[in-house]
Design a protein around this motif. Sequence first.
Motif, PDB file in Angstrom:
ATOM      1  N   VAL A  89       0.834  -1.202   0.000  1.00 11.13           N
ATOM      2  CA  VAL A  89       0.000   0.000   0.000  1.00 11.13           C
ATOM      3  C   VAL A  89       0.870   1.254   0.000  1.00 11.13           C
ATOM      4  O   VAL A  89       0.649   2.190  -0.774  1.00 11.13           O
ATOM      5  N   LYS A  90       1.883   1.279   0.853  1.00 16.28           N
ATOM      6  CA  LYS A  90       2.784   2.432   0.919  1.00 16.28           C
ATOM      7  C   LYS A  90       3.509   2.635  -0.404  1.00 16.28           C
ATOM      8  O   LYS A  90       3.750   3.778  -0.814  1.00 16.28           O
ATOM      9  N   LEU A 158      -2.302  -2.505 -13.278  1.00 16.31           N
ATOM     10  CA  LEU A 158      -2.068  -2.380 -11.839  1.00 16.31           C
ATOM     11  C   LEU A 158      -3.082  -3.208 -11.063  1.00 16.31           C
ATOM     12  O   LEU A 158      -2.756  -3.801 -10.029  1.00 16.31           O
ATOM     13  N   ALA A 159      -4.315  -3.243 -11.560  1.00 13.55           N
ATOM     14  CA  ALA A 159      -5.337  -4.046 -10.893  1.00 13.55           C
ATOM     15  C   ALA A 159      -4.975  -5.528 -10.924  1.00 13.55           C
ATOM     16  O   ALA A 159      -5.119  -6.238  -9.920  1.00 13.55           O
ATOM     17  N   VAL A 160      -4.493  -6.006 -12.069  1.00 22.15           N
ATOM     18  CA  VAL A 160      -4.079  -7.408 -12.163  1.00 22.15           C
ATOM     19  C   VAL A 160      -2.983  -7.712 -11.153  1.00 22.15           C
ATOM     20  O   VAL A 160      -3.031  -8.726 -10.438  1.00 22.15           O
ATOM     21  N   GLU A 161      -1.991  -6.834 -11.059  1.00 22.86           N
ATOM     22  CA  GLU A 161      -0.887  -7.064 -10.126  1.00 22.86           C
ATOM     23  C   GLU A 161      -1.366  -7.037  -8.685  1.00 22.86           C
ATOM     24  O   GLU A 161      -0.971  -7.873  -7.864  1.00 22.86           O
ATOM     25  N   GLU A 162      -2.210  -6.076  -8.332  1.00 17.40           N
ATOM     26  CA  GLU A 162      -2.675  -5.979  -6.951  1.00 17.40           C
ATOM     27  C   GLU A 162      -3.517  -7.182  -6.561  1.00 17.40           C
ATOM     28  O   GLU A 162      -3.445  -7.666  -5.425  1.00 17.40           O
ATOM     29  N   ARG A 350       8.641   8.320  -2.822  1.00 23.78           N
ATOM     30  CA  ARG A 350       9.756   7.974  -1.944  1.00 23.78           C
ATOM     31  C   ARG A 350       9.531   8.409  -0.501  1.00 23.78           C
ATOM     32  O   ARG A 350       9.791   7.618   0.432  1.00 23.78           O
ATOM     33  N   PRO A 351       9.029   9.650  -0.232  1.00 23.54           N
ATOM     34  CA  PRO A 351       8.790  10.026   1.165  1.00 23.54           C
ATOM     35  C   PRO A 351       7.811   9.109   1.888  1.00 23.54           C
ATOM     36  O   PRO A 351       8.030   8.750   3.050  1.00 23.54           O
ATOM     37  N   VAL A 352       6.745   8.718   1.196  1.00 22.97           N
ATOM     38  CA  VAL A 352       5.765   7.844   1.854  1.00 22.97           C
ATOM     39  C   VAL A 352       6.339   6.446   2.042  1.00 22.97           C
ATOM     40  O   VAL A 352       6.186   5.831   3.102  1.00 22.97           O
ATOM     41  N   ARG A 353       7.029   5.935   1.023  1.00 23.00           N
ATOM     42  CA  ARG A 353       7.564   4.573   1.114  1.00 23.00           C
ATOM     43  C   ARG A 353       8.596   4.440   2.231  1.00 23.00           C
ATOM     44  O   ARG A 353       8.656   3.406   2.906  1.00 23.00           O
ATOM     45  N   ARG A 360      -1.756   2.517  11.623  1.00 20.75           N
ATOM     46  CA  ARG A 360      -2.859   3.245  12.257  1.00 20.75           C
ATOM     47  C   ARG A 360      -2.816   4.740  11.953  1.00 20.75           C
ATOM     48  O   ARG A 360      -3.802   5.447  12.173  1.00 20.75           O
ATOM     49  N   VAL A 361      -1.687   5.232  11.443  1.00 22.43           N
ATOM     50  CA  VAL A 361      -1.574   6.638  11.061  1.00 22.43           C
ATOM     51  C   VAL A 361      -1.772   6.806   9.557  1.00 22.43           C
ATOM     52  O   VAL A 361      -2.585   7.630   9.111  1.00 22.43           O
ATOM     53  N   LEU A 362      -1.035   6.021   8.764  1.00 23.95           N
ATOM     54  CA  LEU A 362      -1.057   6.205   7.321  1.00 23.95           C
ATOM     55  C   LEU A 362      -2.350   5.715   6.679  1.00 23.95           C
ATOM     56  O   LEU A 362      -2.891   6.375   5.781  1.00 23.95           O
TER      57      LEU A 362
END
Length: 400
Positions: A89-90, A158-162, A350-353, A360-362
């Motif tokens: 998700v991140k 992307l849907a197939v991969e997820e 990159r900042p989020v990853r 519980r925050v993200l």
Amino acid sequence: MPEVSLALEQRPVTVRGESAPKRIDSIDGLRAVAVAAVMAFHYGTGLGGGFLGVDLFFVISGFVITRLLLTERARTPRPSLGSFWFRRVKRLLPAVLLVVGAVQVWMLLQRPVGLRHTVNAQTLAALTYTSNWYAVLGHVGYWDVTQEQAPLNHLWSLAVEEQFYLVWPLLLFALTTWGTGRIRRPQLLLLATAAVCYLLAYLLYLPGDPDRAYLGTDTRAGALLLGAAIAFRPGLFSRFCRPAVAVLGWLWCTADIGSAAFYAWQLPLAGLAAAALIDAVAHGERFRKALSSRPLLWLGHRSYGLYLWHWPVWIYLVVNHPEWSQGAKASTAVCMSVLLSAAGYRLVERPVRTSPWRPRVLLPVLAVCCATLALVTTAPVAAPVDARRNGPIVTGPNAP
């Protein structure tokens, strides 16, 4: 350091260590090649089979994710699937939210004729990672609605991969836990399952309407499973590296997405060739130096964002500047896509990853972003036109 057997063969494959596997630079270089092929196809620059860059992405994803899961399985007997899915998700969702949000801003500010309804539906599908099935069931695939009406059409992959990421970890951990002593060569099981997926694509192909065969998760999982197979058994296809490069080059120039031959043998051949190339690059020295060059690595690290941006940018230019030549639109689209993907990588991806934010925050923050985008789609708009029937797109029980 403890050693855990992962693939139960006559000579078991083992993984040592407690950290994630080291990133392979040459694989990032291959990502750059794959996204360049897709962009060349979409921008009409003469690479007729460039859409097969998506299959190279699929094989890479199957290999990288399986390699990561096997390392995690070796590190602890009970890996946390929640942690794995949270990392996905991140890694993936923030960039999608950025692109989908930008497209919605375009819709709100400019209100281009004929796009808003389809974009709204594709936005909801993107937020739930069901874009491929929406394209199939809602008749918004490659042959049903003109490309200019669907700026988020490319999110089907992307849907197939997820969907694969959701199911495959469960199956892999079951395979490496309860398959002990029973499954001697798991890579053969994966290859057989991949063959079934490719056969299903051939059986579901309909002349003039290949969307079900081309976009379905079940029909496209074969490439992902080929990547998983070479993660289980390094060197499985590496001896075929040089022929694989020739085959990929030929198919990327000549493959026809709407032909029966594509589903009969070209699609599986492209997957096998991609697997052979990735196997050789990941577990040997062939092409490593060329694929690890700084320009390719730079593009490879941003290939995800580049894939996300390239198609909406192209549709924006097609809608707003129809008078431009193909070359002018293509060159402008490349520059805009690279700049937007670089900015998104630096400011969002990159900042989020790399952030230390806990679920519980993200997760609530991302949920609010998703809900906001979903609410934007509730504004009433006129129905889009289904190119096959010259009428509005209808889905559900009343669909023709």
